[in-house]
Design an enzyme around this catalytic site. Sequence first.
Site, short mmCIF file in Angstrom:
data_model
loop_
_atom_site.label_atom_id
_atom_site.label_comp_id
_atom_site.label_asym_id
_atom_site.label_seq_id
_atom_site.Cartn_x
_atom_site.Cartn_y
_atom_site.Cartn_z
N PRO B 207 -19.36 -33.99 43.50
CA PRO B 207 -20.86 -33.83 42.61
C PRO B 207 -20.35 -32.78 41.78
O PRO B 207 -20.24 -31.98 42.02
CB PRO B 207 -21.90 -33.45 43.61
CG PRO B 207 -22.01 -33.50 45.20
CD PRO B 207 -20.26 -33.40 45.02
N GLY B 209 -21.82 -31.32 37.66
CA GLY B 209 -22.91 -31.25 36.68
C GLY B 209 -22.61 -31.08 35.42
O GLY B 209 -21.76 -31.78 34.82
N SER B 277 -25.77 -19.87 31.47
CA SER B 277 -24.61 -21.53 31.27
C SER B 277 -25.30 -22.55 31.08
O SER B 277 -25.13 -23.66 30.81
CB SER B 277 -24.35 -21.78 32.37
OG SER B 277 -25.21 -22.01 33.65
N PHE B 280 -24.77 -25.62 29.24
CA PHE B 280 -23.54 -26.47 29.51
C PHE B 280 -23.93 -27.06 30.88
O PHE B 280 -23.75 -28.45 31.55
CB PHE B 280 -22.09 -26.60 29.61
CG PHE B 280 -21.34 -25.93 28.32
CD1 PHE B 280 -21.57 -26.68 27.29
CD2 PHE B 280 -22.00 -24.42 27.73
CE1 PHE B 280 -21.49 -26.98 25.83
CE2 PHE B 280 -21.43 -24.09 26.44
CZ PHE B 280 -20.37 -25.63 25.78
N SER B 281 -24.25 -26.13 31.28
CA SER B 281 -25.36 -26.52 32.78
C SER B 281 -26.37 -27.26 33.39
O SER B 281 -26.78 -27.58 32.43
CB SER B 281 -25.49 -25.00 33.69
OG SER B 281 -26.68 -24.88 32.60
N THR B 289 -27.32 -24.60 43.42
CA THR B 289 -26.87 -23.51 43.23
C THR B 289 -27.51 -22.18 43.83
O THR B 289 -27.44 -21.49 43.81
CB THR B 289 -25.94 -23.02 42.35
OG1 THR B 289 -27.10 -23.40 41.09
CG2 THR B 289 -24.64 -24.40 42.35
N SER B 292 -30.82 -18.99 38.99
CA SER B 292 -31.99 -18.47 38.08
C SER B 292 -31.94 -17.87 36.21
O SER B 292 -31.14 -18.28 35.94
CB SER B 292 -31.66 -16.97 39.29
OG SER B 292 -32.21 -15.95 38.27
N LEU B 344 -24.11 -32.16 50.56
CA LEU B 344 -25.13 -32.97 51.92
C LEU B 344 -25.49 -34.11 50.77
O LEU B 344 -25.73 -34.66 51.28
CB LEU B 344 -26.60 -32.13 51.96
CG LEU B 344 -26.35 -31.57 52.72
CD1 LEU B 344 -27.73 -30.16 52.70
CD2 LEU B 344 -25.63 -30.94 54.10
N TYR B 551 -25.31 -7.26 36.96
CA TYR B 551 -24.30 -8.21 37.06
C TYR B 551 -22.78 -6.98 36.03
O TYR B 551 -23.42 -6.68 35.54
CB TYR B 551 -25.07 -8.66 35.87
CG TYR B 551 -24.47 -10.48 35.23
CD1 TYR B 551 -24.83 -11.43 35.83
CD2 TYR B 551 -23.09 -10.62 34.71
CE1 TYR B 551 -24.12 -12.51 35.64
CE2 TYR B 551 -22.49 -12.17 34.40
CZ TYR B 551 -22.78 -12.84 34.30
OH TYR B 551 -22.49 -13.98 34.20
#
Lengths: 641, 631
Positions: B207, B209, B277, B280-281, B289, B292, B344, B551
């Site tokens: 997959p 995205g 992101s 684009f995400s 994933t 957050s 999955l 981060y």
Amino acid sequence: KACTPNYSPGRGWPTSQTQDGFEDILEERRNSSDLKYALRCYAPVLYKGVTPCKANMLKNIVLQSDQLRYVINQVSQESGEAPDIIQEEASVILEEMAHRLQISTVRFFAFALSKAFKTLFQHVCVNEEGIQRLQQAIQEHPVVLLPSHRSYMDFLLMSYILYTYDLALPVIAAGMDFMGMKFVGEMLRMSGAFFIRRSFGGDKLYWAVFSEYVKTMLRNGFAPIEFFLEGTRSRTCKSLTPKLGLLNIVIEPFFKGEVFDVNLVPISISYERILEESLYARELLGVPKPKESTSGLLKARRILSEDYGSIHVYFGQPVSVRSLAQGKVNRSTYNLFPRHIPRKPMEETQSFVNDTAYRIVRLQEDNMVLKPWVLMASLLLQNLEGMELSVLTEQTVWLRGLALSYAAFLDWPDHAPTAKVVSSSLALHRGLACVSGGRVSLVVGEPLGPVTPEEALFNRAVSVLSCASYRNQVLHVFLRPAMLAVAMHTAASSKKNEVYNCFSFLWDMFSNDFILCPGDTVQDFEEACYLLVKTGAVQMPQQDIVMTDIGQPTLSFFNGLLEPFLQGYQVVCRYLCEEASEGLTEKQYIPAVRSFAHSVLCVFTGNLRCYEVLSSDMQKNALAALLRGKLPTQKALLARL
Amino acid sequence: MASNNNSSDRQRIAQQRLSRIAAHLHKHEDGNSGIIAKECKIDATGSPEENKGTVPRKRQEIMKWNGWGYSDSKFLFNKKGQAEFTGKRYRLSGMTLPRLQDWFENTFGASVKHKSPATPVLNASVVPPPRLNEAFVENLKATGIPFSNEAEDRVFRAHGHCLHEIFALREGKKFERVPDMVVWPNCHKDVVKIVELACKHNVCLIPYGGGTSVTSALECPPEETRCIVSLDTSQMNRILWLDENNLVAHVEAGIIGQDLERLLNESGYCSGHEPDSMEFSSLGGWVATRASGMKKNVYGNIEDLVIHIKAVTPRGVIEKSCQGPRTSTGPDIHHFILGSEGTLGVVTEVTMKIRPIPEYQKYGSVVFPNFEAGVACLREVAKQRCAPASIRLMDNKQFHFGHALKPQVSSIFTHFVEGLKKFYITKLKGFDPHQLVVATLLFEGDRERVLQHEKQVYDIAATFGGLAAGEDNGQRGYILTFVIAYLRDLGMDYCVVAESFETSVPWDRVLDLCQNVKERIIRECKERGVQFQPLTSCRVTQTYDSGACIYFYFAFNYRGLADPVHTYEQVEHAAREEILANGGSLSHHHGVGKLRKEWMKDSISNVGVGMLKSVKEYVDPENIFGNRNLL
């Protein structure tokens, strides 16, 4: 330093064994003003450029730490006292413990010690490369200074040297005994000493205050921490097996991620003549140690009139705890427990700290500077009846060759004829050995008036033990080959595995007396084989270990070297088998075994020369060895000796 | 297809066949497939509508094939030695950034003279020829679902945005394995068909995205011998319905963040989920994933936002029977899907919470004398549970970085005010410019409450020595997060490699972890022969009751290194070990992918891994979803 191909202490340990050269720091003192020196600008570089922390601020940080607050609450709940009262107690403990480093006191010491050192010692030699490495290390990570401990002088000397090189002055863990010395105790405190009680086993609050105090200084990098791994001065001049309490404390902040790394710096302080020389021998023989007191110190001024030769101080390679621990301790096991709650170290950690401690002490040993006299003392002790000066000289030369090929850090005067070296050593140690009619023998003190056999024995023992304290300094160089020599002597055959079994037995037995790193039996055996083969004393055809044609002198010297220990253990064993009654307490043990040894020695003065069994040090170590072993081993021990 | 000098006759024939199939396909697409797709749309919404999504099937038409983001937007150093940001899309677009070059050269020891330009176009010869499963292709054709096996399409879906992936694209390195074809389902039913066919013909599905993965999750396992099909969800991008009574929306999982927000805004709502992101995400990627968003303090993380998930697995479709806000029906099956990283099945539709657009939004910032004070303040804010929608603490390095991105000041007056501010903070308040840090804030809600809230937070900050430093500084902090990935491309043009990584850690370990990880990076760089001081910087980006998300940025000038990517990877590996040793988690929101698989056992225990394995075993015994992430 040449080393065996097998000897690899592992990741993180220094591999290059070449030692640096020395500089005499007294030379400048003899040529320029001590006052100026004591008042000069002193501005050491600190860890990551932190500003020095005032003693009071430090105390506040400790008292308000989560760690201490947790224990205070815990103790309060257990005892039913109000937390305020416990807090007050903690504050008192801290007050009693904490250092109050003051630059003025340091300057006073700088002045006074300059004067004293110049009268007492010929040279105080320091490896300057080690100083440079230390300076670098101090800026990068918290540093722990780990000097060997042979004399009261050690920590004053350490601070003196660091002051001389404009390095950050350490804070030093000192025994509470010094506190008894009025005024002097406070002076030491103001020069950076902090005082810990000798025993505080179950006192949770004391432990918490103490460990948090040390950790706070370490974490913030206010000053290098200094303590003695051996725990106390070694009265025998053999390194003592390390004590782990403080090492655990200074390493823990690394495991908990509170600091990136901790640098351990092994430091070897070797004295050509120890100030406490004869005191130690008497102490070992059961004469109580004089209590530390200011008046005692003043009385000791007479030592100022004697010549104590030189001191060598070797600052070893800083050892990074991070590199050592890599692959040995999984730090993430600390993730699931709050860091401020005190917790017994995990098994993995304990064995790591133990191993580290032993290896540091071995590094201290390796970098101890040996004087010709220690070789001569080793020879004299094998010839208690005395020996021809010419023979002594000849054998000293031979032993020097052997020691050098075993990588001893020997300070042998360049270009001096051997006879001169021997005679000047004898001159410096005239209190221990004398030459008369071309024979060299130990000096035995002659008390006034009639002498009882007991007194004679005591005096003899004092002189043997004093001399042994010099022989002991070279033991670490010869220990492994010597154990192999004894093993070859006792083993039923020359089969390698049988010799190994004997070696391993001795190794276990002596592991309180000597520094043998846990788990290194095989490695030590191989090192011993390598060294004996290298010097041509032993051959190893197939599965055998046999002496060569020229091996006799070496092997017999080695057998003689360990003989006092073997005989001493034997006497202790006999005492336990023949005399000891049920329910013997440890307190009763020392006097009892001492009087047993006395009687044995009085009866067999001729063939049994093990005066060293009178030493409480050996008695304790032998008992510890026997307690460690199981009963059948005890019997076996007796059988084998 | 590129012709290879050494290619055998058989290969040539295969290629001819392929191009014939491709031609066939195009015809199909232009003809029937459109209708079928519309049917699919009619099916779902009841009214035919055109695709309104930002992302076309041919992503390369608007986006860089070898870097971040839109083709028209990039940083460059112009001839006057000033940095500028091209395009019109962003606040910084079209502006010159006079301080950036100095900052760049000083920080990295880099020079604009030392260029390391990227390969301009994809060289088709570096792409392995597709290994197609003929039967699968035939069957797929019959469904009318669009697909492609062109090199550009396949390569675009062969990577995420890890440093090594982008570096390899720029260098024009040969690919070991890329997807053999790309399919674009239009709706849930299409996905069901594709998965069925994949099972039938034993084809591997991966997959895809938004393609913003930074965990090597999109990398094709080189050992995979089956035909690999990249299942691109980008065309499944509609809001299927919106329920204002229950404040939920039912959305196709391929929708990307910016489209979701735009469409919801049109109806007066928002999701409030804004990962860095989000341009684009995709929604499905967030679910897969455990993403957050920066405003999670108000809206929650993805697991809090999701009400219902529909996913297609080789075993069939998994979904729940109701949309109750909370259930006690055994372990939550959503949590098998959340964080499953495409191992999955495919998430096709999600029902998620929505909120009315907040009446008022206000940025803010606070300057602290040092990082310790800042962390202590954030901890207190978390303790009092009064965190604004977003609160982030940037360290000193990032503070300076942010400053380097200040656009040209237009008036003398602003210049003057700037100088005055600086004077006030550094001289009057005695803050050390090399120590001070800044927290950026974003408040949301109705005006009055925002102002009240703002005061509360500033009051807490003041007790830690914090000084309010204005809205502008705050807003610029957030801009930085959107352009940082573009900046990495600029760095790579001048021999600087950079990456970010994240973790979460209990409060009491935040400072030690930051310090130790930075030190570890510096030390590892030195040991591995990096010639220049690396940039290591961190920020606290999320606060929780019991800890925070950290981060890290890490970059260095790689001149003089034989294999900069390898060096970089070794250092990042060491940094991750340091994080784990200091009580940090393996990941807070990036995920595991293939990059961090090796630590899974230590992170969740053997039994934990076994549980996940047994789920995989049941749901996908043939490993159809064979991206080999996670386990």
